[in-house]
Each structure stands twice: as structure tokens, then as C-alpha cells.
Write a protein that holds these residues in place. Structure first.
Motif, PDB file in Angstrom:
ATOM      1  N   HIS A  94      15.385  -4.662   9.490  1.00 57.29           N
ATOM      2  CA  HIS A  94      14.412  -4.949   8.433  1.00 57.29           C
ATOM      3  C   HIS A  94      13.750  -3.723   7.805  1.00 57.29           C
ATOM      4  N   LEU A  95      13.522  -2.673   8.558  1.00 55.65           N
ATOM      5  CA  LEU A  95      12.837  -1.502   7.998  1.00 55.65           C
ATOM      6  C   LEU A  95      13.733  -0.809   6.978  1.00 55.65           C
ATOM      7  N   ARG A  96      13.149  -0.470   5.842  1.00 55.23           N
ATOM      8  CA  ARG A  96      13.850   0.306   4.811  1.00 55.23           C
ATOM      9  C   ARG A  96      13.155   1.669   4.740  1.00 55.23           C
ATOM     10  N   TYR A  97      13.867   2.698   5.190  1.00 58.56           N
ATOM     11  CA  TYR A  97      13.188   3.988   5.330  1.00 58.56           C
ATOM     12  C   TYR A  97      14.203   5.128   5.340  1.00 58.56           C
ATOM     13  N   ASP A  98      13.897   6.177   4.596  1.00 52.75           N
ATOM     14  CA  ASP A  98      14.699   7.399   4.594  1.00 52.75           C
ATOM     15  C   ASP A  98      13.940   8.452   5.389  1.00 52.75           C
ATOM     16  N   PHE A  99      14.376   8.716   6.624  1.00 51.20           N
ATOM     17  CA  PHE A  99      13.655   9.653   7.480  1.00 51.20           C
ATOM     18  C   PHE A  99      13.763  11.093   6.990  1.00 51.20           C
ATOM     19  N   GLU A 100      14.720  11.369   6.130  1.00 51.95           N
ATOM     20  CA  GLU A 100      14.814  12.704   5.551  1.00 51.95           C
ATOM     21  C   GLU A 100      13.874  12.856   4.366  1.00 51.95           C
ATOM     22  N   ARG A 101      13.381  11.746   3.860  1.00 46.50           N
ATOM     23  CA  ARG A 101      12.449  11.766   2.726  1.00 46.50           C
ATOM     24  C   ARG A 101      11.280  10.824   3.018  1.00 46.50           C
ATOM     25  N   PRO A 102      10.379  11.245   3.905  1.00 48.18           N
ATOM     26  CA  PRO A 102       9.260  10.351   4.259  1.00 48.18           C
ATOM     27  C   PRO A 102       8.350  10.012   3.086  1.00 48.18           C
ATOM     28  N   ALA A 103       8.406  10.799   2.017  1.00 51.33           N
ATOM     29  CA  ALA A 103       7.568  10.513   0.852  1.00 51.33           C
ATOM     30  C   ALA A 103       8.284   9.641  -0.177  1.00 51.33           C
ATOM     31  N   HIS A 104       9.494   9.162   0.145  1.00 49.21           N
ATOM     32  CA  HIS A 104      10.240   8.323  -0.795  1.00 49.21           C
ATOM     33  C   HIS A 104       9.366   7.144  -1.221  1.00 49.21           C
ATOM     34  N   PRO A 105       9.211   6.906  -2.530  1.00 47.73           N
ATOM     35  CA  PRO A 105       8.294   5.837  -2.977  1.00 47.73           C
ATOM     36  C   PRO A 105       8.739   4.435  -2.582  1.00 47.73           C
ATOM     37  N   GLY A 106      10.032   4.269  -2.237  1.00 44.28           N
ATOM     38  CA  GLY A 106      10.506   2.952  -1.846  1.00 44.28           C
ATOM     39  C   GLY A 106      10.465   2.695  -0.349  1.00 44.28           C
ATOM     40  N   ASN A 107      10.097   3.717   0.433  1.00 43.65           N
ATOM     41  CA  ASN A 107      10.041   3.545   1.886  1.00 43.65           C
ATOM     42  C   ASN A 107       9.051   2.467   2.285  1.00 43.65           C
ATOM     43  N   ASP A 108       9.478   1.606   3.223  1.00 44.92           N
ATOM     44  CA  ASP A 108       8.490   0.779   3.905  1.00 44.92           C
ATOM     45  C   ASP A 108       7.556   1.688   4.689  1.00 44.92           C
ATOM     46  N   ARG A 109       6.371   1.192   5.015  1.00 46.79           N
ATOM     47  CA  ARG A 109       5.417   1.979   5.800  1.00 46.79           C
ATOM     48  C   ARG A 109       5.203   1.279   7.135  1.00 46.79           C
ATOM     49  N   PHE A 110       5.256   2.057   8.214  1.00 46.30           N
ATOM     50  CA  PHE A 110       5.057   1.504   9.553  1.00 46.30           C
ATOM     51  C   PHE A 110       3.837   2.142  10.187  1.00 46.30           C
ATOM     52  N   VAL A 111       2.935   1.313  10.700  1.00 43.34           N
ATOM     53  CA  VAL A 111       1.720   1.793  11.362  1.00 43.34           C
ATOM     54  C   VAL A 111       1.725   1.284  12.805  1.00 43.34           C
ATOM     55  N   LEU A 112       1.660   2.220  13.743  1.00 38.31           N
ATOM     56  CA  LEU A 112       1.565   1.854  15.155  1.00 38.31           C
ATOM     57  C   LEU A 112       0.088   1.725  15.499  1.00 38.31           C
ATOM     58  N   SER A 113      -0.451   0.513  15.357  1.00 35.59           N
ATOM     59  CA  SER A 113      -1.871   0.319  15.636  1.00 35.59           C
ATOM     60  C   SER A 113      -2.154   0.473  17.127  1.00 35.59           C
ATOM     61  N   LYS A 114      -1.247  -0.036  17.979  1.00 38.47           N
ATOM     62  CA  LYS A 114      -1.411   0.178  19.425  1.00 38.47           C
ATOM     63  C   LYS A 114      -0.903   1.593  19.735  1.00 38.47           C
ATOM     64  N   GLY A 115      -1.739   2.561  19.341  1.00 40.78           N
ATOM     65  CA  GLY A 115      -1.319   3.956  19.314  1.00 40.78           C
ATOM     66  C   GLY A 115      -0.971   4.557  20.655  1.00 40.78           C
ATOM     67  N   HIS A 116      -1.383   3.914  21.756  1.00 39.06           N
ATOM     68  CA  HIS A 116      -1.028   4.443  23.063  1.00 39.06           C
ATOM     69  C   HIS A 116       0.452   4.235  23.369  1.00 39.06           C
ATOM     70  N   ALA A 117       1.126   3.375  22.593  1.00 37.43           N
ATOM     71  CA  ALA A 117       2.556   3.114  22.840  1.00 37.43           C
ATOM     72  C   ALA A 117       3.426   4.150  22.141  1.00 37.43           C
ATOM     73  N   THR A 118       2.988   5.391  22.131  1.00 41.26           N
ATOM     74  CA  THR A 118       3.770   6.446  21.494  1.00 41.26           C
ATOM     75  C   THR A 118       5.133   6.681  22.150  1.00 41.26           C
TER      76      THR A 118
END
Length: 616
Positions: A46-70
């Protein structure tokens, strides 16, 4: 990936979470293991993301709210090829960018710092607002939450805001693993309890077995097809899933597994599965104009009295005309903060957050992560509710402008519940912050414009009542500077003031001058950074400093001045006038006098200070 491959990917994420935590000797592997299937399906399907271009305007955004699960997050980065195994095993070690809780300052794929629970979803709402109302590029925001953090009130501020704004580009994934840090959570595995709460706020809810990858896949698909409302996927999971000795057991939070090698073997051993994340769609974001023609409002020196809150609102509206990247947020007091001036001229870039200050600041942070320049305003007193969000924004390295109006006892009859008397201390204590406190309209307008070009947390303090215009419209006010309003060769005392007390200090200086006591007056409009050189010169020239502030004595202007003399040199004679009592209701003039910070009190303290200096 098919079902078997998804399961293998999830097992790899578990193994690598165990390995990373074992190498560090610390971390949260069991919290990572519960969410491994949720992450695997998201990455592969499901994630649409270019890891070589994190600023790509079409990238989905993922937020790890449970930040301890790094460990899970970094294991996912390894699975997509963003980091290698060697770097994964530097987790939590000195010099590594893989910190115990993620920060965007070091890892380009992290949207915001997390770890202070209850912040990921509120910030995700801000990112989703940017995507839906401003950028309109079609990206989706995914937020992975823990069940424990749903006890935070900020989560429910976010839930209501997201539903009100119809953020169907936002999906919250809740890892309901039943166990918190010290034991069971409030609702355990009762998914329906969580569903009822989200439904009450207007969310679409999906309940799922979080270890059934096909069911998780269908749940994400349902979220993507839901329109008009945000979706929450409530996933029943087991903490420490896959390792019998730790699975669903208490007392193991935040600890590496007792026998990592045995656990890795039980999980099937190390793997090197690589997942190819879907590419984002080709899209173009219409970039906001960052610099255009605009004129700040102007007021004639010596003309009608103007409140600095009025100047703020008019300057912000003008700035919004010249800069299309400026946005404004307010906590249902825009008629008082005067953010309404911006709202009327630029309604498409104004966000009403109602009386939810945590969500207001969080939304500002989310907007800032997308490159917007937010100004968030409310009463100075109420920003204290959102201090943890301000603190974490600093950890993220995000640039946010905060404006606190109705500061100090000078607001008058409303009484202490409405008086910001701690805000300067609070904002000065934030790492890398800028703290500004103008005293007149032209100064306010200039500082509002200057804030847009600064880094980090920027705070502007405004006043309710109207005050004299003492500066011309073309005067410059560099951040980190101050203004010497009165000075002479025979000055025997320096009064340092800011905001409303500048006018009181000038009146006191006039009174003392009539008595033959010449006084230097400094307008310390930049409280942080402070103009050390000017203060040191004044101390050398006059020998005595008197600070006066409409704020508690701890952490405000007095402490900012003292800081200028902490380099080992002799400190001057210094007296601090500040609000030391609990105010009641009274007129503004009565309040200033009762607090001992009006012109009469300043003059009395000045006489005493000069007399003592002569005697000695």
C-alpha cells in the motif's frame, strides 16, 4: 508479494528488531514485534514512496506515533534497501543516526520526531490538512499508533479535527497489543471499545486480526476506498509475537529479549528479504510563492495608540499577500489575537483549530514538515497546554511561529487565569528558540515579517491594550538586537524593559530626570537571543541595571539580562521588578501598580538603587 512472502517479510522485521535491540543492549523489540505484520503489508502492498527522493510530492507520508518501536522502523528501512545491515546494528550507539526514537534531523524518511506519546496522530492531521487543502497531490498519510497512547487527550483532539475536516487521506493504524509499559492497558484487547470512541468522533473503523496479513491487506484497502472521513484500522496483536517466552507477557517493555539467539532461531533465523515499495504517482505540486511584493502596515510615530495584537494581525495578513507559503492557525480566539485579519484575506490558508491548543501546535508542525510557514496564535496563557508539542517540534528541527496574545497583568479585569505570566520562561527554555516581545505597532510588524525567515521555534508576545507608537515605520529591528531609547554621558542607571513596560520605563525616566537622575532606557524586544554587547556596555557606563517585566520573575527578561554576564566578568548591580504576587481583577493601570512594575514603582526602585550605589 503473496501471503507467504508477506509472512516472511514480517518475520524478518521481527528478527531484525530483536537483533538491533540485542546489539544496542536496549530498545523495544516486543513493541516492534507486535506491529511487524502491519508494517509488512503496508510496505509491500500500500505505501507509495520513493526512498531516493523523500521530498517527492507524490510520496505517501508515514508517521511512527509509537516512537519507541524504532527497531521496527529501522528494520523496514533495511527491507526496502534504504540502510544496510551494518547500519541497522548501530542502533542507539553514539554517532549513529538510528536514535532510540526517530528524528527527521538525522533520518530523511522520518516526518517528525516521536516518542512523546500522543503526538503522531495530531501531527499526522496537520500533514493530511496540507495534502488535502493546500497541495492536493493525492498522497495518503499513514500513522502507526500504540494502544497505550490512546489515553492521551491530544489523540482525541486530533480525532475530532480530522473528522471535522473530512480527512479521508488519513489512516490511523492502532497496534492493540494489550500491554503498556507497566502492565495491561485500560481496554486491553477490547477493539470494540476503541471503535466506539473513534466512531463517536466521526471515523470509519475497521477491526482486524493484526497477524492475519490478508485481513490487514483488506483493511488497508478499505481505508483507501473510504471517502469523506478518516479511517482507523484497529488491529488486535500480541506483544512479542512469535517468541513464546515473551509473547503477551508483562514486564518486558523496553528491554532486549533475554536470549536473543534463541528467539531469532524460534523466528526462523535471519533473512534478507527485499521489498519493492510502490512508486508514487507522477505529480506536480503547485509551489507557493515564497517572496512577492507586499507592504507592511505603517503607523505614524506619535499618532494614535495601537495594540500590538492589532499590528500582528494586519502584518500577518500583509505577509500572507506577499508569501503564498504562509499559513495561519488559531484556537478559536482569532477575534482577540487578530488572526482574523489573515483569515478574511486568505481563507484558503487559515485553519481554525477551535479550543484545542495541542492540536493547533501539532497541525502547525505537520504543515511545517511539508514546507509551509505556519503562524499559530492563541492567548499566551493557553500555549502552556501545548508545551510538549513545542518541545518535540524543537527535537524535530521544525520551524514554527507561535504568537501569544493577552500577555501579563496588563490585560486587566479578566484576572490570572487569562494572564500569560510564564510564557517567556517556557519559550526561552526551548532549544534553539527565538523569543520576541515588541512594544509598538511598527516594531511588531517588522518582527512578524522577520520571523518567517528564521529557523526553529519562534515566539512573539503581543499585548491586549493599545500603546503609543514610539518608532517610525521605517525603523529596523534585527533579531538579537535591542533599542536604546534614552542615553546620555551622565546616566546613573539603566532600565531594561520590553513590551508594555517600555512605556512605563520611559515615563519613569522622565520623572527621575526631573529629579536630576539621568536614566538610560533599553527596549529589549529580542529576549532571546539577547543583545549582550549593548547590555554590557550599559552596565559599564551606568553601573546599575534595573529590569522590569510583566511576567513572573523566573525565566523572563531579568534572567535573559543576567545571562549576558555569565562569562566570568563582574556582574553589575541589578534589581529585577516582576510580577511576584497572584493577581486578581483590576484595571490594567491598577494591575501594573499592584505588581510593582508601573512607572511609579520603577522610579522608586531607581531612586533606591542609585542612592545605595552612591553610599557604597
Amino acid at each position: 508479494m503473496n501471503t507467504a512472502e508477506l509472512t516472511e517479510l514480517a518475520q524478518q522485521l521481527r528478527v531484525d528488531s530483536v537483533r538491533a535491540s540485542a546489539a544496542a543492549g536496549s530498545g523495544h523489540p516486543t513493541s516492534s514485534m507486535s506491529a511487524a505484520d502491519l508494517m509488512a503489508v503496508l510496505l509491500a502492498r500500500h505505501l507509495r514512496y520513493d526512498f531516493e527522493r523523500p521530498a517527492h510530492p507524490g510520496n505517501d507520508r508515514f508517521v511512527l506515533s509509537k516512537g519507541h518501536a524504532t527497531p521496527l522502523l529501522y528494520s523496514a528501512y533495511k527491507a526496502v534497501g534504504a540502510i544496510d545491515d551494518g547500519e541497522l546494528l548501530t542502533f542507539r550507539k553514539v554517532g549513529s543516526r538510528l536514535e532510540g526514537h526517530p528524528t527527521p534531523r538525522r533520518v530523511p524518511w522520518v516526518e517528525t520526531a516521536s516518542g512523546s506519546l500522543g503526538q503522531g496522530l495530531p501531527i499526522g492531521v496537520g500533514i493530511a490538512l496540507a495534502g488535502k487543502r493546500l497541495e492536493r497531490t493525492g498522497y495518503r498519510v499513514w500513522v502507526l499508533c500504540g494502544d497505550s497512547e490512546l489515553a492521551e487527550g491530544s489523540v482525541w483532539e486530533a480525532a475530532e479535527h480530522a473528522a471535522y475536516e473530512h480527512l479521508d487521506n488519513l489512516t490511523a493504524i492502532v497496534d492493540v497489543n494489550r500491554l503498556g509499559q507497566r502492565g495491561p492497558t485500560r481496554h486491553g484487547h477490547d477493539l470494540d471499545a476503541y471503535a466506539r470512541r473513534f466512531q463517536a468522533f466521526g471515523w470509519h473503523t475497521v477491526e482486524v486480526d493484526g497477524h492475519d496479513v490478508d485481513a490487514v491487506d483488506r483493511a488497508y484497502g478499505e481505508a483507501e476506498s473510504t471517502t469523506g472521513q478518516p479511517t482507523v484500522v484497529l488491529a488486535r496483536t500480541l506483544k512479542g509475537k512469535g517468541v513464546e517466552s515473551v509473547q503477551d507477557r508483562e514486564g518486558l517493555h523496553g528491554k532486549p529479549l533475554p536470549d536473543a539467539d534463541e528467539a531469532i532461531a524460534e523466528l526462523g533465523g535471519p533473512r534478507d528479504v527485499r521489498v519493492r515499495v510502490h512508486e508514487p504517482p507522477a505529480t506536480r505540486m503547485l509551489h507557493a510563492v515564497r517572496a512577492g511584493q507586499f507592504e507592511l502596515p505603517r503607523w505614524e510615530k506619535g499618532g494614535d495608540d495601537v495594540a500590538t495584537r492589532d499590528a500582528y494581525g494586519k502584518a500577518l495578513a500583509a505577509l500572507g499577500t506577499g508569501r503564498g507559503d504562509v499559513v495561519a492557525l488559531d484556537g478559536e480566539v482569532s477575534d482577540s489575537t487578530r488572526a482574523e485579519f489573515f483569515a478574511k484575506e486568505h481563507p484558503e490558508r487559515f485553519f481554525e483549530c477551535y479550543i484545542a491548543e495541542q492540536q493547533m501546535v501539532a497541525a502547525a508542525v505537520g504543515l511545517a514538515t511539508r514546507g509551509w510557514v505556519p503562524y499559530a496564535s492563541t492567548f499566551a496563557a493557553f500555549l502552556t497546554r501545548a508545551h510538549d508539542f513545542v518541545r518535540m517540534a524543537s527535537v524535530s528541527g521544525v520551524g514554527v511561529n507561535l504568537v501569544g496574545s493577552h500577555a501579563g497583568v496588563a490585560i486587566g479585569q479578566d484576572g490570572p487565569s487569562q494572564m500569560g505570566l510564564e510564557d517567556l520562561a517556557m519559550m526561552r527554555a526551548v532549544h534553539g528558540s527565538t523569543v520576541l516581545y515588541p512594544c509598538d505597532a511598527n516594531q511588531t510588524a517588522r518582527l512578524v515579517a522577520a520571523m518567517a525567515g528564521l529557523d526553529g521555534i519562534r515566539y512573539l508576545r503581543t499585548s491586549r491594550g493599545a500603546g503609543p507608537v514610539i518608532y517610525g515605520p521605517d525603523e529596523e529591528f534585527p533579531v538579537g538586537g535591542c533599542k536604546v531609547l534614552r542615553a546620555g554621558d551622565r546616566d546613573r542607571l539603566t532600565v531594561v524593559a520590553a513590551g508594555v513596560t517600555v512605556h512605563e520605563a520611559l515615563a519613569a525616566a522622565d520623572a527621575l530626570d526631573r529629579e536630576g537622575i539621568q536614566v538610560r532606557v533599553i527596549d529589549l524586544y529580542s529576549v532571546k537571543p539577547v543583545d549582550r554587547e549593548t547590555l554590557r556596555r550599559a552596565a559599564e557606563d551606568t553601573g546599575c541595571l534595573l529590569t522590569v517585566e510583566d511576567h513572573h520573575e523566573e525565566g523572563g527578561i531579568g534572567d535573559a539580562v543576567i545571562d549576558a554576564f555569565l562569562d566570568g566578568r563582574p556582574t553589575p548591580r541589578l534589581v529585577r521588578l516582576a510580577v511576584r504576587m497572584m493577581p486578581g481583577s483590576a484595571s490594567p493601570d491598577e494591575q501594573l501598580h499592584a505588581a510593582g512594575i508601573d512607572a511609579m514603582s520603577i522610579a522608586a526602585a531607581g531612586r533606591l538603587l542609585v542612592e545605595e550605589a552612591v553610599v557604597r
